[in-house]
Write an enzyme that holds these catalytic residues in place. Structure first.
Site, PDB file in Angstrom:
ATOM      1  N   GLU A 244      34.428  31.452  27.636  1.00 11.11           N
ATOM      2  CA  GLU A 244      35.616  30.587  27.551  1.00 11.11           C
ATOM      3  C   GLU A 244      36.711  31.309  28.316  1.00 11.11           C
ATOM      4  O   GLU A 244      37.254  32.309  27.838  1.00 11.11           O
ATOM      5  CB  GLU A 244      36.052  30.419  26.085  1.00 11.11           C
ATOM      6  N   CYS A 278      45.011  29.298  26.355  1.00 13.81           N
ATOM      7  CA  CYS A 278      44.178  28.950  27.508  1.00 13.81           C
ATOM      8  C   CYS A 278      44.368  27.515  27.939  1.00 13.81           C
ATOM      9  O   CYS A 278      44.448  27.232  29.127  1.00 13.81           O
ATOM     10  CB  CYS A 278      42.718  29.217  27.178  1.00 13.81           C
TER      11      CYS A 278
HETATM   12  P1  NAD Z   1      40.936  39.875  29.005  1.00 16.83           P
HETATM   13  O1  NAD Z   1      39.837  39.259  29.780  1.00 16.83           O
HETATM   14  O2  NAD Z   1      41.783  40.906  29.638  1.00 16.83           O
HETATM   15  O3  NAD Z   1      40.382  40.570  27.643  1.00 16.83           O
HETATM   16  C1  NAD Z   1      39.584  39.868  26.726  1.00 16.83           C
HETATM   17  C2  NAD Z   1      38.732  40.844  25.926  1.00 16.83           C
HETATM   18  O4  NAD Z   1      37.810  41.520  26.790  1.00 16.83           O
HETATM   19  C3  NAD Z   1      39.506  41.950  25.207  1.00 16.83           C
HETATM   20  O5  NAD Z   1      38.937  42.154  23.932  1.00 16.83           O
HETATM   21  C4  NAD Z   1      39.276  43.153  26.116  1.00 16.83           C
HETATM   22  O6  NAD Z   1      39.436  44.383  25.444  1.00 16.83           O
HETATM   23  C5  NAD Z   1      37.843  42.930  26.531  1.00 16.83           C
HETATM   24  N1  NAD Z   1      37.386  43.656  27.726  1.00 16.83           N
HETATM   25  C6  NAD Z   1      38.133  44.219  28.712  1.00 16.83           C
HETATM   26  N2  NAD Z   1      37.331  44.769  29.653  1.00 16.83           N
HETATM   27  C7  NAD Z   1      36.051  44.547  29.254  1.00 16.83           C
HETATM   28  C8  NAD Z   1      34.773  44.857  29.818  1.00 16.83           C
HETATM   29  N3  NAD Z   1      34.634  45.499  30.978  1.00 16.83           N
HETATM   30  N4  NAD Z   1      33.663  44.455  29.145  1.00 16.83           N
HETATM   31  C9  NAD Z   1      33.754  43.775  27.999  1.00 16.83           C
HETATM   32  N5  NAD Z   1      34.949  43.464  27.400  1.00 16.83           N
HETATM   33  C10 NAD Z   1      36.081  43.837  28.034  1.00 16.83           C
HETATM   34  O7  NAD Z   1      41.778  38.618  28.525  1.00 16.83           O
HETATM   35  P2  NAD Z   1      43.170  38.581  27.776  1.00 16.83           P
HETATM   36  O8  NAD Z   1      44.228  39.073  28.689  1.00 16.83           O
HETATM   37  O9  NAD Z   1      43.029  39.213  26.433  1.00 16.83           O
HETATM   38  O10 NAD Z   1      43.322  36.988  27.588  1.00 16.83           O
HETATM   39  C11 NAD Z   1      43.900  36.167  28.541  1.00 16.83           C
HETATM   40  C12 NAD Z   1      42.862  35.317  29.260  1.00 16.83           C
HETATM   41  O11 NAD Z   1      41.976  34.703  28.325  1.00 16.83           O
HETATM   42  C13 NAD Z   1      43.506  34.151  30.011  1.00 16.83           C
HETATM   43  O12 NAD Z   1      42.904  33.982  31.265  1.00 16.83           O
HETATM   44  C14 NAD Z   1      43.192  32.954  29.115  1.00 16.83           C
HETATM   45  O13 NAD Z   1      43.236  31.710  29.766  1.00 16.83           O
HETATM   46  C15 NAD Z   1      41.848  33.306  28.582  1.00 16.83           C
HETATM   47  N6  NAD Z   1      41.563  32.568  27.343  1.00 16.83           N
HETATM   48  C16 NAD Z   1      40.611  31.582  27.358  1.00 16.83           C
HETATM   49  C17 NAD Z   1      40.362  30.851  26.204  1.00 16.83           C
HETATM   50  C18 NAD Z   1      39.336  29.734  26.182  1.00 16.83           C
HETATM   51  O14 NAD Z   1      38.910  29.342  25.098  1.00 16.83           O
HETATM   52  N7  NAD Z   1      38.920  29.200  27.322  1.00 16.83           N
HETATM   53  C19 NAD Z   1      41.071  31.127  25.037  1.00 16.83           C
HETATM   54  C20 NAD Z   1      42.029  32.148  25.056  1.00 16.83           C
HETATM   55  C21 NAD Z   1      42.251  32.874  26.222  1.00 16.83           C
END
Ligand code: NAD
Length: 478
Positions: A244, A278
């Site tokens: 997502e 999101c």
């Molecule tokens: P992010 O991708 O930076 O982080 C998300 C998660 O991934 C965190 O727990 C982070 O610690 C972890 N992570 C970081 N590096 C990783 C790696 N190499 N391997 C595995 N996990 C890792 O996202 P964010 O800044 O927390 O959230 C913002 C983004 O999320 C925006 O683009 C938003 O649109 C999206 N989002 C999507 C939805 C949806 O349902 N489509 C919902 C909420 C947020």
């Protein structure tokens, strides 16, 4: 100072290193200390989940459902108690966090209800043989969660995974882990040890989880950059992924839209969670004939927001969650101004004196934004919204679809047939007509997710359950 540890086999597991979690609305305040796991501890958590899986998958569905319903009741009762802690660690408003707990309890109940029919095997028979297509759990699931709506986004993974007989290792985001982990510890205690495990940390812990051979599937909510790293990490062990990701959701406001209805709804659709969700409206296309009226009324509504610390009296608009996102939004706003666009900051400051002590940003509107401006074509994930004028319906549909993202979208019109016709031409996982958010029946029945680079697979509804099963076809020859 309260410490939040890892949770493995329903036991607190301490780590050598703890991260100071700071209040994004007052940087000098440390809200709590968060354990930082190692690859070895990720292995310990996955082994625990794997051991638990061998028994949990045989627990009858009715028992799994009964435990999940207890979890829903617990969440509804205990969730509001961590709403202030969540406000301090993530910057989200207290009523937003309280409502999130209630919505998350509903997510669990929906999954429990849908599972009864969904998990029944498909059986067919003729004179020579019969076939039964059984739905089996997948195994250990890694659930990786972002910071912006941590309870909802966790329960969208936890409920379908557990009701289908899988076990979990969850990794919350470091800037929204404390309140969520307090709830998860209580929920996990309802289940056998190892069914729900929680590890904390950043990219290294994420990498250890997504490369672990015993993790059978990764369910990830977050940004596209991390999603690409996860897909690569999952490739060596052929894990399934469910993603997502981000959106750049267009709202198309037709000339016949009823602005009395549209304005408050679309303002909420843009600025809930200070624009940090999101499927927020991220670009608005307004028909030229009503552009000025729309703009004036939109700005008047946005100007009512009071930006400040989520616990400050009167605040209706919290800070940005973290430094990187804050800097990105500040730079994006500066680049939008430098490109010659008219950028208007609205709302009022609750406390001028402490403004610079947090990641505060006023709700910001870009007037007559050119369709190719950076703030129009890229996801902002924050409180800056471009408003673009259009005259031709085919052209606005083309602009809406001219994106690598396709999460949600909305169409605003008093002509239902026209709105539905446009909705059907939009490349997105979801389209809302005369609203910018799910309804109660929408939450239960709509597959939630996006097309193109907004994701792979869906959450919620029976389609969401299907992410957590494998098929086992048994063919009996008489
Ligand atoms: P992010 O991708 O930076 O982080 C998300 C998660 O991934 C965190 O727990 C982070 O610690 C972890 N992570 C970081 N590096 C990783 C790696 N190499 N391997 C595995 N996990 C890792 O996202 P964010 O800044 O927390 O959230 C913002 C983004 O999320 C925006 O683009 C938003 O649109 C999206 N989002 C999507 C939805 C949806 O349902 N489509 C919902 C909420 C947020």
């Amino acid at each position: 100072m309260d410490k939040t540890h890892l949770l493995i086999d329903n036991q607190d597991v301490t780590t050598d290193e703890y991260l100071e979690v700071r209040d994004p609305g007052r940087h000098t305040d440390v809200v709590g200390l968060l354990a930082q796991g190692t690859a070895a501890q990720v292995d310990q958590a996955v082994q625990a989940a794997h051991r638990a899986y061998t028994a949990w998958k045989h627990v009858p569905l009715a028992e799994r459902q009964a435990l999940l319903l207890k979890a829903a009741d617990l969440l509804a009762a205990e969730g509001p108690k961590v709403a202030e802690l969540m406000a301090r660690e993530s910057g989200m408003l207290v009523p937003t966090n309280t409502a999130e707990a209630g919505m998350s309890a509903a997510i669990i109940r929906d999954n429990v209800e849908l599972a009864t029919d969904y998990l029944k095997p498909l059986q067919v028979e003729d004179e020579l043989s019969w076939v039964s297509v059984e739905k089996m759990p997948v195994g250990v699931i890694a659930g990786i969660i972002p910071w912006n709506a941590p309870i909802i986004l966790t329960m969208r993974k936890l409920a379908p995974a557990l009701v289908c007989g899988n076990t979990l290792v969850l990794k919350p985001a470091p800037t929204a882990a404390l309140g969520l982990s307090a709830l998860l510890k209580k929920i996990a205690a309802l289940f056998p040890p190892g069914v729900i495990n929680v590890v904390h940390g950043g990219a290294e812990v994420g990498q250890a989880l997504t490369t672990h051979p015993l993790v059978r599937k990764v369910s990830f909510t977050g940004g596209g950059t991390v999603a690409k790293a996860i897909m690569k990490a999952a490739a060596d062990t052929i894990k399934g992924v469910q993603f997502e990701l981000g959106g750049n959701d267009p709202a198309i406001v037709l000339a016949d839209a009823n602005l009395d209805d549209v304005i408050p709804k679309i303002v909420g659709g843009v600025f809930r969670r200070s624009g940090q969700f999101c499927f927020a409206v991220k670009r608005i296309y307004v028909h030229a004939s009503i552009y000025d009226a729309f703009f004036e009324r939109f700005c008047a509504e946005v100007d009512k927001f009071k930006v400040g610390h989520p616990l400050a009296a009167g605040a209706t608009f919290g800070p940005i969650n973290n430094a990187a996102q804050f800097r990105y939004l500040q730079d994006l706003t500066a680049r939008t101004r430098a490109a010659g666009a008219e950028v208007i900051e609205l709302g009022s400051k609750v406390d001028e004196a402490t403004w610079n002590e947090g990641y505060y940003m006023r709700p910001t509107v870009v007037r007559n934004a050119a369709p190719d401006l950076e703030v129009v074509v890229n996801e902002q994930f924050g409180p800056i919204i471009p408003i673009v004028s259009f005259t031709d319906e085919d052209e606005v549909v083309r602009l809406a679809n001219d994106s690598e993202l396709g999460l949600a979208s909305s169409v605003w019109s008093t002509d239902a047939d026209r709105a539905v016709a446009i909705a059907n031409r939009i490349e997105a996982g979801m389209t809302f007509i005369n609203n910018a958010g799910t309804s109660r029946i929408g939450q239960k029945n709509s597959p939630f997710g996006g097309v193109k680079q907004s994701g792979i697979g869906r959450e919620s509804s029976e389609v969401g359950l299907s992410e957590y099963v494998e098929y086992h076809a048994i063919n009996f020859h008489k």
